[in-house]
Design a protein around this motif. Structure first.
Motif, PDB file in Angstrom:
ATOM      1  N   VAL A   1       0.826  -1.207   0.000  1.00 55.68           N
ATOM      2  CA  VAL A   1       0.000   0.000   0.000  1.00 55.68           C
ATOM      3  C   VAL A   1       0.859   1.255   0.000  1.00 55.68           C
ATOM      4  O   VAL A   1       0.511   2.267  -0.634  1.00 55.68           O
ATOM      5  CB  VAL A   1      -0.947  -0.016   1.218  1.00 55.68           C
ATOM      6  N   ARG A   2       1.999   1.233   0.695  1.00 55.09           N
ATOM      7  CA  ARG A   2       2.799   2.462   0.813  1.00 55.09           C
ATOM      8  C   ARG A   2       3.389   2.908  -0.516  1.00 55.09           C
ATOM      9  O   ARG A   2       3.846   4.049  -0.633  1.00 55.09           O
ATOM     10  CB  ARG A   2       3.911   2.248   1.832  1.00 55.09           C
ATOM     11  N   GLU A   3       3.385   2.043  -1.513  1.00 50.45           N
ATOM     12  CA  GLU A   3       3.907   2.418  -2.826  1.00 50.45           C
ATOM     13  C   GLU A   3       2.832   2.973  -3.748  1.00 50.45           C
ATOM     14  O   GLU A   3       3.139   3.369  -4.878  1.00 50.45           O
ATOM     15  CB  GLU A   3       4.564   1.202  -3.499  1.00 50.45           C
TER      16      GLU A   3
ATOM     17  N   VAL B   1      -0.605   7.477  -1.338  1.00 53.48           N
ATOM     18  CA  VAL B   1       0.330   7.576  -0.212  1.00 53.48           C
ATOM     19  C   VAL B   1       1.505   8.467  -0.590  1.00 53.48           C
ATOM     20  O   VAL B   1       1.946   9.314   0.206  1.00 53.48           O
ATOM     21  CB  VAL B   1       0.805   6.177   0.216  1.00 53.48           C
ATOM     22  N   GLN B   2       2.020   8.316  -1.806  1.00 54.42           N
ATOM     23  CA  GLN B   2       3.122   9.164  -2.255  1.00 54.42           C
ATOM     24  C   GLN B   2       2.686  10.633  -2.323  1.00 54.42           C
ATOM     25  O   GLN B   2       3.470  11.533  -2.000  1.00 54.42           O
ATOM     26  CB  GLN B   2       3.611   8.690  -3.628  1.00 54.42           C
ATOM     27  N   ALA B   3       1.433  10.856  -2.707  1.00 55.78           N
ATOM     28  CA  ALA B   3       0.929  12.230  -2.748  1.00 55.78           C
ATOM     29  C   ALA B   3       0.851  12.826  -1.350  1.00 55.78           C
ATOM     30  O   ALA B   3       1.171  14.008  -1.147  1.00 55.78           O
ATOM     31  CB  ALA B   3      -0.443  12.253  -3.419  1.00 55.78           C
ATOM     32  N   ALA B   4       0.435  12.024  -0.383  1.00 53.19           N
ATOM     33  CA  ALA B   4       0.373  12.516   0.997  1.00 53.19           C
ATOM     34  C   ALA B   4       1.762  12.839   1.525  1.00 53.19           C
ATOM     35  O   ALA B   4       1.946  13.813   2.270  1.00 53.19           O
ATOM     36  CB  ALA B   4      -0.304  11.464   1.884  1.00 53.19           C
ATOM     37  N   ILE B   5       2.766  12.056   1.139  1.00 55.09           N
ATOM     38  CA  ILE B   5       4.142  12.334   1.566  1.00 55.09           C
ATOM     39  C   ILE B   5       4.632  13.650   0.955  1.00 55.09           C
ATOM     40  O   ILE B   5       5.263  14.477   1.628  1.00 55.09           O
ATOM     41  CB  ILE B   5       5.063  11.166   1.165  1.00 55.09           C
ATOM     42  N   VAL B   6       4.338  13.856  -0.321  1.00 58.00           N
ATOM     43  CA  VAL B   6       4.764  15.090  -0.995  1.00 58.00           C
ATOM     44  C   VAL B   6       4.107  16.307  -0.363  1.00 58.00           C
ATOM     45  O   VAL B   6       4.738  17.384  -0.240  1.00 58.00           O
ATOM     46  CB  VAL B   6       4.425  15.004  -2.501  1.00 58.00           C
ATOM     47  N   MET B   7       2.857  16.162   0.086  1.00 58.18           N
ATOM     48  CA  MET B   7       2.150  17.290   0.704  1.00 58.18           C
ATOM     49  C   MET B   7       2.584  17.549   2.131  1.00 58.18           C
ATOM     50  O   MET B   7       2.116  18.497   2.768  1.00 58.18           O
ATOM     51  CB  MET B   7       0.642  17.024   0.669  1.00 58.18           C
TER      52      MET B   7
ATOM     53  N   HIS C   1       4.208  10.783   9.225  1.00 63.43           N
ATOM     54  CA  HIS C   1       4.141   9.340   9.053  1.00 63.43           C
ATOM     55  C   HIS C   1       2.916   8.753   9.750  1.00 63.43           C
ATOM     56  O   HIS C   1       2.217   7.899   9.198  1.00 63.43           O
ATOM     57  CB  HIS C   1       5.412   8.684   9.583  1.00 63.43           C
ATOM     58  N   TRP C   2       2.679   9.201  10.972  1.00 60.87           N
ATOM     59  CA  TRP C   2       1.569   8.630  11.735  1.00 60.87           C
ATOM     60  C   TRP C   2       0.223   9.019  11.135  1.00 60.87           C
ATOM     61  O   TRP C   2      -0.728   8.236  11.190  1.00 60.87           O
ATOM     62  CB  TRP C   2       1.645   9.067  13.196  1.00 60.87           C
ATOM     63  N   ARG C   3       0.130  10.207  10.559  1.00 66.53           N
ATOM     64  CA  ARG C   3      -1.117  10.596   9.899  1.00 66.53           C
ATOM     65  C   ARG C   3      -1.344   9.756   8.641  1.00 66.53           C
ATOM     66  O   ARG C   3      -2.467   9.324   8.359  1.00 66.53           O
ATOM     67  CB  ARG C   3      -1.083  12.075   9.540  1.00 66.53           C
ATOM     68  N   ILE C   4      -0.281   9.493   7.895  1.00 64.72           N
ATOM     69  CA  ILE C   4      -0.417   8.662   6.698  1.00 64.72           C
ATOM     70  C   ILE C   4      -0.836   7.239   7.074  1.00 64.72           C
ATOM     71  O   ILE C   4      -1.703   6.637   6.430  1.00 64.72           O
ATOM     72  CB  ILE C   4       0.909   8.649   5.917  1.00 64.72           C
ATOM     73  N   ILE C   5      -0.243   6.709   8.135  1.00 67.53           N
ATOM     74  CA  ILE C   5      -0.588   5.350   8.575  1.00 67.53           C
ATOM     75  C   ILE C   5      -2.051   5.281   9.003  1.00 67.53           C
ATOM     76  O   ILE C   5      -2.781   4.358   8.631  1.00 67.53           O
ATOM     77  CB  ILE C   5       0.344   4.904   9.712  1.00 67.53           C
ATOM     78  N   ALA C   6      -2.476   6.272   9.805  1.00 69.80           N
ATOM     79  CA  ALA C   6      -3.829   6.231  10.364  1.00 69.80           C
ATOM     80  C   ALA C   6      -4.903   6.568   9.337  1.00 69.80           C
ATOM     81  O   ALA C   6      -5.978   5.958   9.336  1.00 69.80           O
ATOM     82  CB  ALA C   6      -3.926   7.192  11.554  1.00 69.80           C
ATOM     83  N   ARG C   7      -4.637   7.539   8.433  1.00 73.18           N
ATOM     84  CA  ARG C   7      -5.670   8.039   7.535  1.00 73.18           C
ATOM     85  C   ARG C   7      -5.655   7.375   6.163  1.00 73.18           C
ATOM     86  O   ARG C   7      -6.690   7.355   5.476  1.00 73.18           O
ATOM     87  CB  ARG C   7      -5.511   9.552   7.358  1.00 73.18           C
ATOM     88  N   HIS C   8      -4.526   6.832   5.737  1.00 71.05           N
ATOM     89  CA  HIS C   8      -4.426   6.337   4.364  1.00 71.05           C
ATOM     90  C   HIS C   8      -4.096   4.848   4.276  1.00 71.05           C
ATOM     91  O   HIS C   8      -4.592   4.173   3.373  1.00 71.05           O
ATOM     92  CB  HIS C   8      -3.366   7.137   3.598  1.00 71.05           C
ATOM     93  N   VAL C   9      -3.251   4.355   5.167  1.00 69.73           N
ATOM     94  CA  VAL C   9      -2.828   2.956   5.083  1.00 69.73           C
ATOM     95  C   VAL C   9      -3.770   2.042   5.855  1.00 69.73           C
ATOM     96  O   VAL C   9      -4.213   1.012   5.327  1.00 69.73           O
ATOM     97  CB  VAL C   9      -1.381   2.802   5.604  1.00 69.73           C
ATOM     98  N   LEU C  10      -4.091   2.399   7.085  1.00 73.73           N
ATOM     99  CA  LEU C  10      -4.913   1.530   7.931  1.00 73.73           C
ATOM    100  C   LEU C  10      -6.281   1.222   7.330  1.00 73.73           C
ATOM    101  O   LEU C  10      -6.721   0.066   7.377  1.00 73.73           O
ATOM    102  CB  LEU C  10      -5.066   2.158   9.318  1.00 73.73           C
ATOM    103  N   PRO C  11      -7.014   2.190   6.757  1.00 74.43           N
ATOM    104  CA  PRO C  11      -8.317   1.842   6.159  1.00 74.43           C
ATOM    105  C   PRO C  11      -8.225   0.820   5.035  1.00 74.43           C
ATOM    106  O   PRO C  11      -9.173   0.053   4.823  1.00 74.43           O
ATOM    107  CB  PRO C  11      -8.838   3.194   5.645  1.00 74.43           C
ATOM    108  N   VAL C  12      -7.113   0.788   4.308  1.00 71.42           N
ATOM    109  CA  VAL C  12      -6.963  -0.188   3.224  1.00 71.42           C
ATOM    110  C   VAL C  12      -6.667  -1.571   3.777  1.00 71.42           C
ATOM    111  O   VAL C  12      -7.107  -2.582   3.225  1.00 71.42           O
ATOM    112  CB  VAL C  12      -5.848   0.265   2.258  1.00 71.42           C
ATOM    113  N   VAL C  13      -5.950  -1.627   4.887  1.00 77.08           N
ATOM    114  CA  VAL C  13      -5.553  -2.910   5.473  1.00 77.08           C
ATOM    115  C   VAL C  13      -6.672  -3.515   6.319  1.00 77.08           C
ATOM    116  O   VAL C  13      -6.737  -4.734   6.481  1.00 77.08           O
ATOM    117  CB  VAL C  13      -4.273  -2.708   6.315  1.00 77.08           C
ATOM    118  N   THR C  14      -7.558  -2.690   6.856  1.00 69.17           N
ATOM    119  CA  THR C  14      -8.570  -3.153   7.803  1.00 69.17           C
ATOM    120  C   THR C  14      -9.452  -4.289   7.290  1.00 69.17           C
ATOM    121  O   THR C  14      -9.694  -5.259   8.027  1.00 69.17           O
ATOM    122  CB  THR C  14      -9.447  -1.964   8.252  1.00 69.17           C
ATOM    123  N   PRO C  15      -9.983  -4.258   6.049  1.00 66.81           N
ATOM    124  CA  PRO C  15     -10.828  -5.380   5.600  1.00 66.81           C
ATOM    125  C   PRO C  15     -10.138  -6.733   5.669  1.00 66.81           C
ATOM    126  O   PRO C  15     -10.743  -7.730   6.080  1.00 66.81           O
ATOM    127  CB  PRO C  15     -11.177  -4.991   4.157  1.00 66.81           C
ATOM    128  N   THR C  16      -8.864  -6.783   5.314  1.00 68.04           N
ATOM    129  CA  THR C  16      -8.132  -8.049   5.396  1.00 68.04           C
ATOM    130  C   THR C  16      -7.994  -8.501   6.839  1.00 68.04           C
ATOM    131  O   THR C  16      -8.165  -9.690   7.148  1.00 68.04           O
ATOM    132  CB  THR C  16      -6.735  -7.885   4.763  1.00 68.04           C
TER     133      THR C  16
END
Length: 307
Positions: A184-186, A190-196, A200-215
């Motif tokens: 997911v981090r690639e 996620v890359q757009a959030a890093i550029v903006m 790190h913790w905001r990206i994990i909580a707002r962008h990465v975790l919702p994608v991983v949660t269903p699994t």
């Protein structure tokens, strides 16, 4: 002119919930499984307060009463145990301890494993190596043997049972979360959030975790059944929950000496374990598709074609 848009719930949220319910209704096996699990949860929540005294009341005149004999009352419809206690009431009361151990172990393992997996997958290589070696150490011990040793040292109790079962399941969530995060981090968002400049913790909580949660939710549903079977196995071996607390596994263990002349003492709790495990497996199969945006179109197409 009055604006009624504020009084109505958001259309997207309402339609999403209605779609999920429609997909669940169309899949009859998943729908029945959900109803069965809801009934078991209600028994676990209300059973001890309503039937706790009846489940512990001994009546030696009703020892090993056969099932479907209503002469002693409705509570003995499934028979009585070796101390004359009604099996139906004991099964309902035992649901709380069984569900509490399984839910507690899965929740603890999910929280710790997912947290470590997010850190290991998103942060640097050195941090990932340390965390993954910790998972390898836990997985190097056979889970049942580790549970036997820990429970023998700490003593059998519900908190200790939750702790030892959770420790053995942490690597499952850790490895799964790390693998998902590495992919997911690639992604572009996620890359757009890093550029903006997002942290790190905001990206994990707002962008990465919702994608991983269903699994993780799907794995937790399957793992719930596995942990429940593990607790039943430990109780059957005599190192799990001890009286006066009761679980379905302990009831199977207590009914083992009477298999030749009172088979129902071990049969009914075993049936409860099988039904709950089967319902969890069927519901997890539905959730695996329903929570995956790439596959849920199958259920939506089935719902549309049936209407």
């Amino acid at each position: 002119m009055t604006d009624l848009s504020l009084a109505k719930p958001p259309r997207s949220e309402k339609s999403a919930a209605a779609t999920l319910l429609s997909m669940l209704w169309r899949d009859k096996l998943a729908f029945v499984s959900a109803i069965v699990l809801l009934l078991i949860i209600l028994c676990a929540m209300l059973g001890p307060s309503l039937l706790g005294e009846l489940a512990s009341h001994q009546n030696l005149r009703g020892r090993n009463s056969p099932p479907f004999d209503l002469a002693k009352g409705w509570a003995f419809v499934l028979g009585g145990d070796s101390l004359g206690r009604p099996m139906l009431a004991r099964l309902i009361v035992a649901a709380r301890s069984t569900m509490l151990v399984a839910a507690g172990a899965v929740a603890f393992a999910l929280f710790v494993g997912a947290t470590l997996g997010l850190v290991a997958g998103y942060l640097g290589k050195n941090t990932s190596q340390v965390i993954m070696r910790l998972a390898d150490v836990i997985m190097s011990f056979p889970s049942l043997l580790l549970a036997v040793v820990v429970l023998y040292v700490l003593g059998p109790s519900i908190p200790n049972m939750i702790l030892v079962l959770a420790i053995t399941r942490i690597p499952i969530y850790l490895r799964t979360t790390r693998a998902e995060v590495l992919e997911v981090r690639e992604r572009m968002f996620v890359q757009a959030a890093i550029v903006m400049g997002a942290s790190h913790w905001r990206i994990i909580a707002r962008h990465v975790l919702p994608v991983v949660t269903p699994t993780l939710v799907t794995i937790a549903t399957l793992d719930f059944a596995f942990v429940m079977l593990a607790e039943s196995s430990l109780s059957f071996l005599g190192i799990g929950i001890q009286p006066p607390d009761i679980t379905w596994g302990l009831m199977v263990s207590q009914g083992r000496p009477y298999l030749s002349n009172a088979w129902w003492l071990a049969l009914w709790p075993g049936v409860c374990i099988v039904i709950t495990t089967l319902a969890l497996n069927l519901l997890s199969n539905w959730m695996r598709i329903a929570l995956d945006p790439a596959q849920r179109w199958r259920l939506e197409a089935r719902s549309t074609s049936d209407e």
